[in-house]
Design a protein around this motif. Sequence first.
Motif, PDB file in Angstrom:
ATOM      1  N   VAL A 224       0.845  -1.198   0.000  1.00 39.10           N
ATOM      2  CA  VAL A 224       0.000   0.000   0.000  1.00 39.10           C
ATOM      3  C   VAL A 224       0.881   1.249   0.000  1.00 39.10           C
ATOM      4  N   ASP A 225       0.260   2.322  -0.430  1.00 42.64           N
ATOM      5  CA  ASP A 225       0.912   3.629  -0.384  1.00 42.64           C
ATOM      6  C   ASP A 225       0.941   4.088   1.077  1.00 42.64           C
ATOM      7  N   GLY A 226       2.121   4.312   1.578  1.00 43.36           N
ATOM      8  CA  GLY A 226       2.237   4.703   2.981  1.00 43.36           C
ATOM      9  C   GLY A 226       1.858   6.144   3.249  1.00 43.36           C
ATOM     10  N   GLY A 227       1.754   6.943   2.198  1.00 39.98           N
ATOM     11  CA  GLY A 227       1.333   8.338   2.373  1.00 39.98           C
ATOM     12  C   GLY A 227       2.295   9.344   1.791  1.00 39.98           C
TER      13      GLY A 227
ATOM     14  N   LEU B 263       6.215   3.077  -0.239  1.00 38.81           N
ATOM     15  CA  LEU B 263       5.323   1.922  -0.201  1.00 38.81           C
ATOM     16  C   LEU B 263       5.550   1.136   1.084  1.00 38.81           C
TER      17      LEU B 263
ATOM     18  N   LEU C  61       8.111  10.457  15.929  1.00 40.27           N
ATOM     19  CA  LEU C  61       7.179  10.775  14.855  1.00 40.27           C
ATOM     20  C   LEU C  61       5.832  10.100  15.026  1.00 40.27           C
ATOM     21  N   TYR C  62       5.804   8.901  15.531  1.00 42.41           N
ATOM     22  CA  TYR C  62       4.534   8.190  15.663  1.00 42.41           C
ATOM     23  C   TYR C  62       4.017   8.185  17.100  1.00 42.41           C
TER      24      TYR C  62
ATOM     25  N   SER D 294      -2.577  -1.559  20.227  1.00 42.25           N
ATOM     26  CA  SER D 294      -3.692  -1.235  19.323  1.00 42.25           C
ATOM     27  C   SER D 294      -3.243  -0.370  18.155  1.00 42.25           C
ATOM     28  N   ARG D 295      -2.140   0.304  18.339  1.00 37.70           N
ATOM     29  CA  ARG D 295      -1.730   1.283  17.345  1.00 37.70           C
ATOM     30  C   ARG D 295      -0.961   0.598  16.208  1.00 37.70           C
ATOM     31  N   ILE D 296      -1.713   0.144  15.250  1.00 36.52           N
ATOM     32  CA  ILE D 296      -1.157  -0.491  14.054  1.00 36.52           C
ATOM     33  C   ILE D 296      -1.708   0.276  12.862  1.00 36.52           C
ATOM     34  N   LEU D 297      -0.867   0.739  11.981  1.00 34.13           N
ATOM     35  CA  LEU D 297      -1.327   1.657  10.941  1.00 34.13           C
ATOM     36  C   LEU D 297      -1.867   0.962   9.700  1.00 34.13           C
ATOM     37  N   PHE D 298      -1.352  -0.204   9.403  1.00 32.98           N
ATOM     38  CA  PHE D 298      -1.753  -0.885   8.173  1.00 32.98           C
ATOM     39  C   PHE D 298      -2.134  -2.333   8.505  1.00 32.98           C
ATOM     40  N   PRO D 299      -2.795  -2.985   7.568  1.00 34.62           N
ATOM     41  CA  PRO D 299      -3.326  -4.313   7.906  1.00 34.62           C
ATOM     42  C   PRO D 299      -2.254  -5.335   8.300  1.00 34.62           C
ATOM     43  N   ILE D 300      -2.647  -6.200   9.227  1.00 36.43           N
ATOM     44  CA  ILE D 300      -1.859  -7.384   9.564  1.00 36.43           C
ATOM     45  C   ILE D 300      -2.537  -8.553   8.857  1.00 36.43           C
TER      46      ILE D 300
ATOM     47  N   LEU E 169      -3.060   0.990  -3.437  1.00 31.65           N
ATOM     48  CA  LEU E 169      -4.064   1.856  -2.854  1.00 31.65           C
ATOM     49  C   LEU E 169      -3.408   3.112  -2.297  1.00 31.65           C
TER      50      LEU E 169
ATOM     51  N   ASN F 120      -2.905   6.614  -0.223  1.00 35.05           N
ATOM     52  CA  ASN F 120      -3.204   7.021   1.137  1.00 35.05           C
ATOM     53  C   ASN F 120      -4.521   7.807   1.180  1.00 35.05           C
TER      54      ASN F 120
ATOM     55  N   ARG G  27      -8.170   4.347  12.778  1.00 31.23           N
ATOM     56  CA  ARG G  27      -8.279   3.083  12.045  1.00 31.23           C
ATOM     57  C   ARG G  27      -8.605   2.014  13.064  1.00 31.23           C
TER      58      ARG G  27
ATOM     59  N   THR H 145      -8.532   3.119  16.577  1.00 25.39           N
ATOM     60  CA  THR H 145      -7.261   3.541  17.157  1.00 25.39           C
ATOM     61  C   THR H 145      -6.791   4.797  16.447  1.00 25.39           C
TER      62      THR H 145
ATOM     63  N   PRO I 266      -1.445   8.372  14.104  1.00 24.39           N
ATOM     64  CA  PRO I 266      -0.492   9.439  14.404  1.00 24.39           C
ATOM     65  C   PRO I 266      -0.440  10.457  13.276  1.00 24.39           C
TER      66      PRO I 266
END
Lengths: 362, 325
Positions: free
Chosen positions: A49-52, A143, A214-215, A224-230, B168, B170, B257, B260, B263
Amino acid sequence: MKSISFYLVILFALTAVSCSKVTDSNPDTEFEGGDCDGENWLIPCQQVVDGGPDQDGIPSIDDPKFSTVSEITFLEDWELVMGVKVGDNIKAYPHVILYYHEIVNDEVDETPIALTFCPLTGSGIGWERTINGEITEFGVSGLIHKNNLIPYDRNTGSRWSQMLNKSVNGDLKGLDISTVNVVEMTWGAWKEAFPDSEVLNTNTGFNRNYDKYLYGEDYPVNNSRILFPIYQEDERLDRKTLVHGINIRSVSKVYPIALFNPQLQVINDVFEGEKILIVGSSEMKVSVSFFRTLADGTELEFQPVNEDLPVIAEDQEGNHWDIFGEAVSGPRKGEKLKHTGGYNAYWFAWADFFNFPQINSF
Amino acid sequence: MTLNQVTKYLLLTVWIAVLFSFKGTAQTCSCAGAPLLGAQSSAPVFGGDLLIGISHEYHDISKLYVNGDIVENESTFRTTQSTLMEVHYGLSAKLSLSGTFTYVKKYRQTGLHTQNPQSLAVSGVGDGLLMLKYKFFDRLKPPSLQATIGGGVKVPLGSFDMRNDGFLLNADMQPGTGAWDGIVWSELTSSFDSSFPLNLFLITSYRFTGSSERFGTNDIYQFGNELITTTGGSTSLGEKIGYTAVLQYRSASSDQRNETKQPNTGGFWVSHISKLSYSINDRFSAHIDGRIPLMQELNGLQPTTSYAIMVSFFVNLSKRLNRFY
């Protein structure tokens, strides 16, 4: 008047009706959405995925500047650094800087290396930058695969999986990268172990607030803080448990760092038929691993050495070994243990990348 | 108290209760989105009035902030351009219906510090807005005072699953949010007599966001809720020209998400907007406004507004004509 409103509506509709599209600066990739071509990737590209921030939106450090340990004032003792030793040159790279840059392209003792660090998976790995005889730089592709950094190399544009240590897309697809032994530990322990080392300073060429992570401060501990799917969850450990993991012949085993003794603890392990040395300390948040069998066939058994950093272990021959696996005294002084290629990462990432890893019983 | 008054106060009470039941937190990525709520025309449209407007905003989002501190952005350049079409129709003397439709183009350049910068442009229909407004207080005698409340929905017309190289994109690079949002809105306006040509206004809106599946089933993404409060005054600078000065406060909660917090999302912004209006004739008007940030306190590291410029063109198709700047 109705005709005016009619034309206004038509004008807007003509603007809007042109269908949604995505274009990038590479002209041959202009298209309207669509699926990725699985043949071009070694990993399931549906999981990428696009990380941003896009490619180089997170800027790598390409001209790193260093200070002496005594000059560093921005680090607290509990904060983590990654360290390398090439020849007699020892350098440390603070996590708090790596959070903002993820990659440092450096030369250590004239050896081009890249320190790669993924804040989301907590994985720090050193890579050699000489590939097929050419020196390259690595950048952040933007990515993400399973929350993990995908660097790209600036010579060929090939994309690499950090945790797999392999090119997964592009001209170099399938090529394994040569890794550099990286030791991760607290700044307090590093200062004690390597007071004469060089430390990456905040004069990175980029203006960032290196006082803040940063995060967020809680990212490393908030499960709980997971940004992208596991894609492959394994609940035997908490997600953010920091583990030292090793892979041998596609079988994985992890050593949760918090389960080591506060003082240095040695595990003379046998895994997949290989004799392995694991040394760790929960207080120093460090774990390293080496093969115990030397090139001449000698099998070493180790005991921990405490209060004498950077020395961490002594073998039955009376050799003292430092944290980078080098004999610093004894009959084998100057010899090196072979690094397993193991590295630290959060458990959720290790379990997502590698199939049902064994967990060491302490 | 008449039945009409009871209804009026009941509506007001319900609206206030709704507004304050949601704590002010908002949508960071909406700084990269179409200015749906913040750009709503405040023209009075009631009793058969029909007002149509087309606006285009150029929004430079290249400033980089860590919390309240600006940091030098050496690596990225980013803009969002939005074309909006507003239609306001007066259903009765007190009730009006508004629809806003958008077309969005987002652009980012990264790696400006390298020899090989990358650029990406995404464009498409953005989300839409449907609102019903009710004017519950209207005193015409100077100083006049009008109070209007409204509510509506943000309709997820825009794409939320656009891809680049098959990946996909962001959430903040998507034209839409993929979610239905609820909106409550209020406006208080007052003007003095012709000897003192000043109109004052206070507009407050709150968007409580819905959620959408981003990475697949049961993977829920929700932009943060958003509060926008705008206050200012407008005056005539001659027969055809008007000037409006605006102070805007916007706050956004962190995106979530799977419940949660994400950041580097959320924060608050204070901006100044200056607007010049020109009445071409009784039916047509043109507007240009500029928005500059005065201060912001953001969560973590975020790109944010350098400036925004909007050009608008409105046509009033009402039987009776009002100047509407």
